[in-house]
Design a protein around this motif. Structure first.
Motif, PDB file in Angstrom:
ATOM      1  N   GLN A 170       0.680  -1.198   0.031  1.00  0.00           N
ATOM      2  CA  GLN A 170      -0.180   0.185  -0.079  1.00  0.00           C
ATOM      3  C   GLN A 170       0.721   1.318   0.111  1.00  0.00           C
ATOM      4  N   ALA A 171       0.458   2.281  -0.650  1.00  0.00           N
ATOM      5  CA  ALA A 171       1.278   3.426  -1.004  1.00  0.00           C
ATOM      6  C   ALA A 171       1.132   4.143   0.322  1.00  0.00           C
ATOM      7  N   THR A 172       2.165   4.804   0.744  1.00  0.00           N
ATOM      8  CA  THR A 172       2.097   5.957   1.856  1.00  0.00           C
ATOM      9  C   THR A 172       1.947   7.198   1.604  1.00  0.00           C
ATOM     10  N   PRO A 173       1.355   8.160   2.269  1.00  0.00           N
ATOM     11  CA  PRO A 173       1.283   9.435   1.668  1.00  0.00           C
ATOM     12  C   PRO A 173       2.222  10.104   1.065  1.00  0.00           C
ATOM     13  N   ILE A 174       3.439  10.040   1.706  1.00  0.00           N
ATOM     14  CA  ILE A 174       4.745  10.885   1.246  1.00  0.00           C
ATOM     15  C   ILE A 174       4.926  10.601  -0.399  1.00  0.00           C
ATOM     16  N   TRP A 175       4.467   9.534  -0.815  1.00  0.00           N
ATOM     17  CA  TRP A 175       4.500   9.329  -2.365  1.00  0.00           C
ATOM     18  C   TRP A 175       3.391   8.859  -3.137  1.00  0.00           C
ATOM     19  N   GLN A 176       1.969   9.155  -2.401  1.00  0.00           N
ATOM     20  CA  GLN A 176       0.913   8.967  -3.203  1.00  0.00           C
ATOM     21  C   GLN A 176       0.624  10.128  -4.161  1.00  0.00           C
ATOM     22  N   GLY A 177       1.181  11.412  -3.818  1.00  0.00           N
ATOM     23  CA  GLY A 177       0.707  12.420  -4.872  1.00  0.00           C
ATOM     24  C   GLY A 177       1.798  12.873  -5.827  1.00  0.00           C
ATOM     25  N   LYS A 178       1.627  13.840  -6.399  1.00  0.00           N
ATOM     26  CA  LYS A 178       2.576  14.246  -7.694  1.00  0.00           C
ATOM     27  C   LYS A 178       3.987  14.751  -6.932  1.00  0.00           C
ATOM     28  N   PRO A 179       4.871  14.684  -7.805  1.00  0.00           N
ATOM     29  CA  PRO A 179       6.086  15.089  -7.357  1.00  0.00           C
ATOM     30  C   PRO A 179       6.211  16.579  -7.113  1.00  0.00           C
ATOM     31  N   SER A 180       7.036  17.065  -6.063  1.00  0.00           N
ATOM     32  CA  SER A 180       7.287  18.427  -5.799  1.00  0.00           C
ATOM     33  C   SER A 180       7.869  19.168  -7.110  1.00  0.00           C
ATOM     34  N   ARG A 181       7.297  20.549  -7.156  1.00  0.00           N
ATOM     35  CA  ARG A 181       7.672  21.362  -8.164  1.00  0.00           C
ATOM     36  C   ARG A 181       9.082  22.065  -7.758  1.00  0.00           C
ATOM     37  N   ILE A 182       9.315  21.927  -6.405  1.00  0.00           N
ATOM     38  CA  ILE A 182      10.519  22.524  -5.703  1.00  0.00           C
ATOM     39  C   ILE A 182      11.746  21.664  -6.060  1.00  0.00           C
ATOM     40  N   PRO A 183      12.793  22.027  -6.830  1.00  0.00           N
ATOM     41  CA  PRO A 183      13.931  21.010  -7.175  1.00  0.00           C
ATOM     42  C   PRO A 183      14.615  20.366  -6.167  1.00  0.00           C
ATOM     43  N   PHE A 184      14.781  20.819  -5.062  1.00  0.00           N
ATOM     44  CA  PHE A 184      15.587  20.206  -4.005  1.00  0.00           C
ATOM     45  C   PHE A 184      14.803  19.293  -3.225  1.00  0.00           C
ATOM     46  N   VAL A 185      13.541  19.570  -3.290  1.00  0.00           N
ATOM     47  CA  VAL A 185      12.383  18.744  -2.611  1.00  0.00           C
ATOM     48  C   VAL A 185      12.155  17.510  -3.303  1.00  0.00           C
ATOM     49  N   ARG A 186      12.079  17.765  -4.889  1.00  0.00           N
ATOM     50  CA  ARG A 186      12.110  16.530  -5.740  1.00  0.00           C
ATOM     51  C   ARG A 186      13.066  15.708  -5.596  1.00  0.00           C
ATOM     52  N   ARG A 187      14.315  16.318  -5.650  1.00  0.00           N
ATOM     53  CA  ARG A 187      15.703  15.373  -5.453  1.00  0.00           C
ATOM     54  C   ARG A 187      15.430  14.585  -4.147  1.00  0.00           C
ATOM     55  N   TRP A 188      15.111  15.396  -3.224  1.00  0.00           N
ATOM     56  CA  TRP A 188      14.994  14.554  -1.879  1.00  0.00           C
ATOM     57  C   TRP A 188      13.960  13.136  -2.093  1.00  0.00           C
ATOM     58  N   GLN A 189      12.846  13.616  -2.443  1.00  0.00           N
ATOM     59  CA  GLN A 189      11.689  12.512  -2.627  1.00  0.00           C
ATOM     60  C   GLN A 189      12.282  11.369  -3.630  1.00  0.00           C
ATOM     61  N   ASP A 190      12.917  11.528  -4.648  1.00  0.00           N
ATOM     62  CA  ASP A 190      13.265  10.754  -5.499  1.00  0.00           C
ATOM     63  C   ASP A 190      14.592   9.814  -4.678  1.00  0.00           C
ATOM     64  N   ALA A 191      15.400  10.491  -3.909  1.00  0.00           N
ATOM     65  CA  ALA A 191      16.337   9.675  -3.293  1.00  0.00           C
ATOM     66  C   ALA A 191      15.922   9.040  -1.978  1.00  0.00           C
ATOM     67  N   TRP A 192      14.935   9.584  -1.475  1.00  0.00           N
ATOM     68  CA  TRP A 192      14.034   8.856  -0.387  1.00  0.00           C
ATOM     69  C   TRP A 192      13.533   7.449  -0.821  1.00  0.00           C
ATOM     70  N   TYR A 193      12.964   7.624  -2.090  1.00  0.00           N
ATOM     71  CA  TYR A 193      12.127   6.585  -2.593  1.00  0.00           C
ATOM     72  C   TYR A 193      12.977   5.495  -3.083  1.00  0.00           C
ATOM     73  N   GLU A 194      14.150   5.916  -3.831  1.00  0.00           N
ATOM     74  CA  GLU A 194      15.115   4.870  -4.221  1.00  0.00           C
ATOM     75  C   GLU A 194      15.589   4.174  -3.370  1.00  0.00           C
ATOM     76  N   ARG A 195      16.075   4.685  -1.948  1.00  0.00           N
ATOM     77  CA  ARG A 195      16.435   3.924  -0.947  1.00  0.00           C
ATOM     78  C   ARG A 195      15.372   2.986  -0.607  1.00  0.00           C
ATOM     79  N   ARG A 196      14.342   3.281  -0.568  1.00  0.00           N
ATOM     80  CA  ARG A 196      13.283   2.404   0.021  1.00  0.00           C
ATOM     81  C   ARG A 196      13.027   1.373  -1.097  1.00  0.00           C
ATOM     82  N   PHE A 197      13.031   1.793  -2.348  1.00  0.00           N
ATOM     83  CA  PHE A 197      12.576   0.728  -3.234  1.00  0.00           C
ATOM     84  C   PHE A 197      13.771  -0.443  -3.273  1.00  0.00           C
ATOM     85  N   LEU A 198      15.041  -0.068  -3.321  1.00  0.00           N
ATOM     86  CA  LEU A 198      16.114  -0.935  -3.383  1.00  0.00           C
ATOM     87  C   LEU A 198      16.298  -1.739  -2.080  1.00  0.00           C
ATOM     88  N   ALA A 199      15.777  -1.344  -1.034  1.00  0.00           N
ATOM     89  CA  ALA A 199      15.849  -2.162   0.272  1.00  0.00           C
ATOM     90  C   ALA A 199      14.649  -3.007   0.544  1.00  0.00           C
TER      91      ALA A 199
END
Length: 276
Positions: A5-34
């Motif tokens: 089940q999706a958690t709220p932090i990545w259910q929505g659209k990606p942030s339009r703020i560049p550094f926030v989007r980079r953090w979202q991608d990096a956070w989820y990549e770690r979760r995905f590979l783990a």
């Protein structure tokens, strides 16, 4: 199989703020590979092609089904069926009643449906069930059949080209893992199957795309096909849609892409020719 089940932090659209989007991608990549739980599937990214999705899987990460981990999955499914299997059983019985005797099970793993369905459906005399899968899975399937296939009517082959002459092309939850499309495979056969029986197909209302699925033991490029591409291509190939059904228990949540995520999968029965 239930998806995570999706958690709220990545259910929505990606942030339009560049550094926030980079953090979202990096956070989820770690979760995905783990992710290592084989009872849940999670997804990452949107890609234009199978090769692009495959290239995004890190080097050294197990990828695809041709490995021991993937080959050892699904033993429990040889002994049970799910609610979306019942339309498959119904149409398989109908097709047998119309004289079909050879089933080509595309991506059928160790023969999951072959074993599970015969508990609810009497296979007619003369049935030949052939599974096509990758080498590691085929080897596991043959070993399992040595002690479980009492009928001795299950065979394993390495290529879809051996579907030549099959009455029924059967695919349950496998089309999304293929490098080629179903219609490309069917059109390459000198003699096309009379019937197509397809289950657990991820179909999007408007868009064809690829993502990457992590099923715990391996990561796989994963095809999602638009409804127009999927149904239109098979109609153009000469097949008539007999039935379609939904499976609301399967879903594909692509983080940061809610517009591409799926809340259900589909099954289909087709017959060749307008008079089907």
């Amino acid at each position: 199989m239930a998806d995570l089940q999706a958690t709220p932090i990545w259910q929505g659209k990606p942030s339009r703020i560049p550094f926030v989007r980079r953090w979202q991608d990096a956070w989820y990549e770690r979760r995905f590979l783990a992710h290592v739980a084989p009872t849940h599937h999670i997804y990452r990214g949107v890609y234009a092609s199978f090769d692009e999705a495959k290239a995004s899987i890190p080097a050294g990460r197990t990828a695809g089904y041709d490995n021991a981990g993937a080959a050892d999955m699904y033993r429990d499914r040889t002994r049970r069926v799910f609610i979306n299997d019942y339309p498959m059983i119904y149409w398989l019985e109908r097709f047998f009643g119309q004289g079909a005797r050879s089933v080509f099970d595309l991506g059928g793993h160790i023969g999951i449906a072959y074993y599970a369905y015969q508990r609810y459906l009497e296979y007619p005399d003369g049935v030949a069930w052939t599974v096509q899968d990758v080498p590691a899975v085929n080897a596991a399937g043959r070993a399992w059949a040595d002690t479980h296939d009492a009928r001795r009517t299950l065979a394993f082959v390495p290529s879809i080209s051996e579907a030549l002459g099959a009455d029924i092309l059967f695919a349950a939850g496998s089309l999304q893992y293929l490098e080629y499309t179903l219609v490309d495979a069917v059109e390459a056969l000198p003699r096309r199957p009379r019937f197509l029986l397809l289950n657990s197909v991820p179909v999007h209302g408007t868009t064809t795309y690829f993502t990457v699925q992590n099923m715990g033991v391996t990561c796989c490029p994963y095809r999602v096909t638009s409804e127009r591409d999927f149904l239109g291509s098979l109609t153009d190939a000469g097949y008539t849609l007999l039935d379609r059904w939904e499976n609301p228990h399967r879903h594909c949540t692509v983080p940061f892409h809610p517009e591409l995520s799926l809340d259900r999968y589909f099954g289909f029965a087709f017959a060749r020719g307008a008079g089907a």
